[in-house]
Design an enzyme around this catalytic site. Sequence first.
Site, short mmCIF file in Angstrom:
data_model
loop_
_atom_site.label_atom_id
_atom_site.label_comp_id
_atom_site.label_asym_id
_atom_site.label_seq_id
_atom_site.Cartn_x
_atom_site.Cartn_y
_atom_site.Cartn_z
N ASP A 1 0.96 -1.20 0.03
CA ASP A 1 -0.03 -0.07 0.13
C ASP A 1 1.06 1.31 -0.12
OD1 ASP A 1 -2.47 1.53 0.51
OD2 ASP A 1 -2.11 1.68 2.42
N ASP B 1 -0.09 4.97 0.82
CA ASP B 1 -0.24 5.73 2.10
C ASP B 1 -0.38 5.35 3.43
OD1 ASP B 1 -1.19 8.62 0.81
OD2 ASP B 1 -2.15 7.16 -0.27
#
Length: 227
Positions: free
Chosen positions: A15, A17
Amino acid sequence: MGDNFNSVQKAVIFDMDGVLIDSEHLWQKAEFEVFSSLGVTVTEDLAAITKAMTTKEVTEFWKSRFSWEDISLEQVEELVISRVIELIKNDNCEIKGIRNFIKKIKDQGYKIGLATNSPDKIIPVVLEKLKLTQYFDAISSSDFETNGKPHPSVYLTTCAKLDVNPMHCVAVEDSYSGMLAAKRAGMRIVAFTNGNNDTDLSIAEFVIQNFEQVDSTEISSWYSSLS
């Protein structure tokens, strides 16, 4: 065992953020500035609801509650994205230890992917800032999916780009929504907490508090029971 272990290509999909960059406060700042300028009353309670949404979904969320005139949803979305890019470029937002961690994974021969709900145009900005562009074999944004996380599609797309079976992929995620997307895609999950004890870790197989403390043996253990 060793021969079999090396015969199947494996991958780690990150991922962005909260995993590569500490950006939640930057998104909050950009959204507050843009939506407030349009007459939206951005409260903490309502903002908390939007945390796991895509930028498009966030824009639609505020528009449905505080309608504005003379500017389209797409234009507002672009204002938010442009402001976030500006903030990322000027903020020391790199997650501690992430660069060396990714290099360790690459050195062990795993493919590396990125699957994010963030807009596609932010991805190169982040990878260039962190000097990590060369390490990623595939990148995907929910911009190009019908649904963002927790729907699994952005993870399935990344697995396909990497040409690796989801069962042989590990997702590194910091949110329950992201973990759920990876789980639904058939992957195993490494939860990155960054010292945050509020995240629901119930569906994660492994937990990392700090990237600097993870050695090559621990990375290998993620795959030890994969066929």
